[in-house]
Design a protein around this motif. Structure first.
Motif, PDB file in Angstrom:
ATOM      1  N   ILE A  22       0.596  -9.554  -2.112  1.00  0.00           N
ATOM      2  CA  ILE A  22       1.889 -10.208  -2.171  1.00  0.00           C
ATOM      3  C   ILE A  22       1.685 -11.553  -2.859  1.00  0.00           C
ATOM      4  CG2 ILE A  22       3.881 -10.927  -0.804  1.00  0.00           C
ATOM      5  CD1 ILE A  22       3.045  -7.933  -0.515  1.00  0.00           C
ATOM      6  N   GLU A  23       2.101 -11.657  -4.101  1.00  0.00           N
ATOM      7  CA  GLU A  23       1.962 -12.885  -4.876  1.00  0.00           C
ATOM      8  C   GLU A  23       3.132 -13.825  -4.604  1.00  0.00           C
ATOM      9  OE1 GLU A  23      -0.466 -13.822  -6.894  1.00  0.00           O
ATOM     10  OE2 GLU A  23      -1.613 -11.961  -6.790  1.00  0.00           O
ATOM     11  N   LYS A  24       2.941 -15.098  -4.911  1.00  0.00           N
ATOM     12  CA  LYS A  24       4.006 -16.094  -4.808  1.00  0.00           C
ATOM     13  C   LYS A  24       5.174 -15.673  -5.690  1.00  0.00           C
ATOM     14  CE  LYS A  24       4.621 -21.076  -5.045  1.00  0.00           C
ATOM     15  NZ  LYS A  24       3.960 -22.353  -5.305  1.00  0.00           N
ATOM     16  N   TRP A  25       6.391 -15.881  -5.229  1.00  0.00           N
ATOM     17  CA  TRP A  25       7.666 -15.563  -5.889  1.00  0.00           C
ATOM     18  C   TRP A  25       8.009 -14.081  -5.834  1.00  0.00           C
ATOM     19  CZ3 TRP A  25       8.895 -20.302  -5.879  1.00  0.00           C
ATOM     20  CH2 TRP A  25       8.098 -21.295  -6.429  1.00  0.00           C
ATOM     21  N   THR A  26       7.267 -13.285  -5.124  1.00  0.00           N
ATOM     22  CA  THR A  26       7.560 -11.857  -4.998  1.00  0.00           C
ATOM     23  C   THR A  26       8.665 -11.637  -3.970  1.00  0.00           C
ATOM     24  OG1 THR A  26       5.265 -11.294  -5.499  1.00  0.00           O
ATOM     25  CG2 THR A  26       6.552  -9.624  -4.386  1.00  0.00           C
ATOM     26  N   ILE A  27       9.522 -10.673  -4.238  1.00  0.00           N
ATOM     27  CA  ILE A  27      10.567 -10.283  -3.289  1.00  0.00           C
ATOM     28  C   ILE A  27      10.234  -8.892  -2.762  1.00  0.00           C
ATOM     29  CG2 ILE A  27      13.007  -9.719  -2.998  1.00  0.00           C
ATOM     30  CD1 ILE A  27      13.594 -11.763  -5.210  1.00  0.00           C
ATOM     31  N   LEU A  28      10.264  -8.746  -1.440  1.00  0.00           N
ATOM     32  CA  LEU A  28      10.040  -7.462  -0.787  1.00  0.00           C
ATOM     33  C   LEU A  28      11.327  -7.041  -0.104  1.00  0.00           C
ATOM     34  CD1 LEU A  28       6.665  -8.235   0.991  1.00  0.00           C
ATOM     35  CD2 LEU A  28       6.977  -6.922  -1.091  1.00  0.00           C
ATOM     36  N   GLY A  29      11.656  -5.789  -0.204  1.00  0.00           N
ATOM     37  CA  GLY A  29      12.825  -5.269   0.495  1.00  0.00           C
ATOM     38  C   GLY A  29      12.507  -3.894   1.030  1.00  0.00           C
ATOM     39  N   GLY A  30      13.073  -3.575   2.171  1.00  0.00           N
ATOM     40  CA  GLY A  30      12.782  -2.268   2.727  1.00  0.00           C
ATOM     41  C   GLY A  30      13.762  -1.858   3.794  1.00  0.00           C
ATOM     42  N   ILE A  31      13.613  -0.616   4.183  1.00  0.00           N
ATOM     43  CA  ILE A  31      14.434  -0.067   5.258  1.00  0.00           C
ATOM     44  C   ILE A  31      13.522   0.811   6.109  1.00  0.00           C
ATOM     45  CG2 ILE A  31      15.222   1.919   3.913  1.00  0.00           C
ATOM     46  CD1 ILE A  31      17.991   1.384   5.338  1.00  0.00           C
ATOM     47  N   SER A  32      13.661   0.674   7.412  1.00  0.00           N
ATOM     48  CA  SER A  32      12.857   1.488   8.320  1.00  0.00           C
ATOM     49  C   SER A  32      13.733   1.930   9.481  1.00  0.00           C
ATOM     50  CB  SER A  32      11.635   0.711   8.820  1.00  0.00           C
ATOM     51  OG  SER A  32      12.029  -0.457   9.491  1.00  0.00           O
ATOM     52  N   GLY A  33      13.272   2.914  10.197  1.00  0.00           N
ATOM     53  CA  GLY A  33      14.070   3.411  11.305  1.00  0.00           C
ATOM     54  C   GLY A  33      13.241   4.126  12.339  1.00  0.00           C
ATOM     55  N   TYR A  56      10.901 -13.004   0.964  1.00  0.00           N
ATOM     56  CA  TYR A  56      10.564 -13.765  -0.227  1.00  0.00           C
ATOM     57  C   TYR A  56       9.203 -14.424   0.000  1.00  0.00           C
ATOM     58  CZ  TYR A  56      10.958 -17.292  -3.880  1.00  0.00           C
ATOM     59  OH  TYR A  56      10.742 -18.083  -4.969  1.00  0.00           O
ATOM     60  N   ALA A  57       8.254 -14.224  -0.905  1.00  0.00           N
ATOM     61  CA  ALA A  57       6.906 -14.767  -0.744  1.00  0.00           C
ATOM     62  C   ALA A  57       6.873 -16.228  -1.184  1.00  0.00           C
ATOM     63  CB  ALA A  57       5.906 -13.951  -1.540  1.00  0.00           C
ATOM     64  N   LEU A  58       6.636 -17.121  -0.232  1.00  0.00           N
ATOM     65  CA  LEU A  58       6.522 -18.544  -0.526  1.00  0.00           C
ATOM     66  C   LEU A  58       5.153 -18.890  -1.098  1.00  0.00           C
ATOM     67  CD1 LEU A  58       8.156 -19.988   2.699  1.00  0.00           C
ATOM     68  CD2 LEU A  58       9.200 -19.733   0.446  1.00  0.00           C
ATOM     69  N   GLU A  59       4.156 -18.189  -0.624  1.00  0.00           N
ATOM     70  CA  GLU A  59       2.773 -18.338  -1.071  1.00  0.00           C
ATOM     71  C   GLU A  59       2.172 -16.935  -1.128  1.00  0.00           C
ATOM     72  OE1 GLU A  59       1.095 -21.088  -1.954  1.00  0.00           O
ATOM     73  OE2 GLU A  59       2.825 -22.364  -1.574  1.00  0.00           O
ATOM     74  N   ARG A  60       0.949 -16.847  -1.611  1.00  0.00           N
ATOM     75  CA  ARG A  60       0.269 -15.556  -1.645  1.00  0.00           C
ATOM     76  C   ARG A  60       0.138 -15.021  -0.217  1.00  0.00           C
ATOM     77  NH1 ARG A  60      -5.423 -14.829  -4.501  1.00  0.00           N
ATOM     78  NH2 ARG A  60      -4.599 -13.150  -5.744  1.00  0.00           N
ATOM     79  N   ASN A  61       0.618 -13.806   0.028  1.00  0.00           N
ATOM     80  CA  ASN A  61       0.545 -13.096   1.312  1.00  0.00           C
ATOM     81  C   ASN A  61       1.293 -13.786   2.453  1.00  0.00           C
ATOM     82  OD1 ASN A  61      -0.889 -11.029   0.163  1.00  0.00           O
ATOM     83  ND2 ASN A  61      -2.867 -11.802   0.789  1.00  0.00           N
ATOM     84  N   LEU A  62       2.261 -14.657   2.161  1.00  0.00           N
ATOM     85  CA  LEU A  62       3.074 -15.331   3.174  1.00  0.00           C
ATOM     86  C   LEU A  62       4.540 -15.205   2.767  1.00  0.00           C
ATOM     87  CD1 LEU A  62       3.181 -17.162   5.702  1.00  0.00           C
ATOM     88  CD2 LEU A  62       3.124 -19.101   4.120  1.00  0.00           C
ATOM     89  N   ARG A  96       6.340 -13.304   7.902  1.00  0.00           N
ATOM     90  CA  ARG A  96       5.204 -12.372   7.871  1.00  0.00           C
ATOM     91  C   ARG A  96       4.020 -12.980   7.142  1.00  0.00           C
ATOM     92  NH1 ARG A  96       7.282  -6.318   6.184  1.00  0.00           N
ATOM     93  NH2 ARG A  96       8.771  -6.046   7.882  1.00  0.00           N
ATOM     94  N   LYS A  97       2.845 -12.778   7.695  1.00  0.00           N
ATOM     95  CA  LYS A  97       1.589 -13.159   7.062  1.00  0.00           C
ATOM     96  C   LYS A  97       0.800 -11.871   6.830  1.00  0.00           C
ATOM     97  CE  LYS A  97      -2.068 -15.483   5.775  1.00  0.00           C
ATOM     98  NZ  LYS A  97      -2.238 -15.658   4.381  1.00  0.00           N
ATOM     99  N   TYR A  98       0.568 -11.551   5.552  1.00  0.00           N
ATOM    100  CA  TYR A  98      -0.183 -10.355   5.178  1.00  0.00           C
ATOM    101  C   TYR A  98      -1.665 -10.688   5.078  1.00  0.00           C
ATOM    102  CZ  TYR A  98       4.224  -8.077   4.039  1.00  0.00           C
ATOM    103  OH  TYR A  98       5.467  -7.522   4.122  1.00  0.00           O
ATOM    104  N   PHE A  99      -2.506  -9.715   5.401  1.00  0.00           N
ATOM    105  CA  PHE A  99      -3.955  -9.887   5.351  1.00  0.00           C
ATOM    106  C   PHE A  99      -4.549  -8.811   4.461  1.00  0.00           C
ATOM    107  CE2 PHE A  99      -2.426 -11.393   9.432  1.00  0.00           C
ATOM    108  CZ  PHE A  99      -2.940 -12.678   9.457  1.00  0.00           C
ATOM    109  N   GLY A 100      -5.392  -9.198   3.516  1.00  0.00           N
ATOM    110  CA  GLY A 100      -6.069  -8.232   2.676  1.00  0.00           C
ATOM    111  C   GLY A 100      -5.409  -8.055   1.332  1.00  0.00           C
ATOM    112  N   LEU A 101      -6.108  -7.308   0.484  1.00  0.00           N
ATOM    113  CA  LEU A 101      -5.660  -7.073  -0.885  1.00  0.00           C
ATOM    114  C   LEU A 101      -5.595  -5.592  -1.222  1.00  0.00           C
ATOM    115  CD1 LEU A 101      -7.939  -9.716  -2.630  1.00  0.00           C
ATOM    116  CD2 LEU A 101      -5.596 -10.012  -1.856  1.00  0.00           C
ATOM    117  N   GLY A 102      -5.837  -4.736  -0.276  1.00  0.00           N
ATOM    118  CA  GLY A 102      -5.990  -3.316  -0.570  1.00  0.00           C
ATOM    119  C   GLY A 102      -4.722  -2.501  -0.450  1.00  0.00           C
TER     120      GLY A 102
END
Length: 182
Positions: A22-33, A56-62, A96-102
């Motif tokens: 998750i790079e800075k300035w990335t937007i993630l969107g999703g739906i789950s149920g 919205y990613a403020l920093e890498r993986n955040l 959300r704080k993401y961990f890892g690059l895989g």
């Protein structure tokens, strides 16, 4: 047997090595149920939940964003003609704080906001009512990236303040998401 386990671990490591982040300035969107049906002590409970989110990613993986969670449940008692229904809407900022690059990226977070609930029943003399509560829940999950843009999302939350609002304080959800940006 040991060689099979070692080979499986190596293949898993190669499959998850430096794929998505998750790079800075990335937007993630999703739906789950989630969907559940339980029978216990002559009661049948059905529950359906749907969660849409945008981060919205403020920093890498955040990432920070908004999560909207809808839950509808019914309870029917065997031998009675009574039906209890509830609808719950959560509007919650989420961190959300993401961990890892895989390919498999775990995350931890926090979701907090307002919970709007409506309760109704066919019981005699039951008056429908609404409830407004504060919501606070830690979030833990995994994102499994199919490619750089699409991922499966496995998410769990636990409501710390109002554990009985949705029938169970623990929510487990499966879904799909998209990454926009870099």
């Amino acid at each position: 047997m040991k060689k099979s386990i070692l080979a499986a671990c190596i293949l898993f490591g190669l499959a998850t090595a430096s794929h998505a982040q998750i790079e800075k300035w990335t937007i993630l969107g999703g739906i789950s149920g989630n969907l559940s049906f339980t029978k216990q002590l002559g009661r049948t409970t059905s529950m359906f939940g749907l969660n849409a989110y945008s981060l919205y990613a403020l920093e890498r993986n955040l990432a920070v964003g908004l999560s909207i969670d809808n839950t509808f449940s019914t309870v029917r008692t065997k031998g009675e003609d009574n039906l209890y229904t509830s609808y719950n809407l959560l509007v919650a900022p989420e961190f959300r704080k993401y961990f890892g690059l895989g390919r498999v990226t775990p995350y931890l977070g926090l979701s907090t906001g307002l919970s709007f609930s409506y309760f109704d029943a066919t019981y005699p003399n039951f008056t429908p009512f609404k409830s407004y509560d504060f919501y606070l829940a830690p979030v833990a999950g995994l994102s499994y990236w199919l490619n750089d843009k699409v991922y499966f999302d496995f998410k769990t939350t636990y409501d710390l303040i109002n554990p009985s609002t949705q029938g169970s304080p623990l929510n487990i959800r499966l879904g799909i998401g998209l990454r926009l940006g870099k």
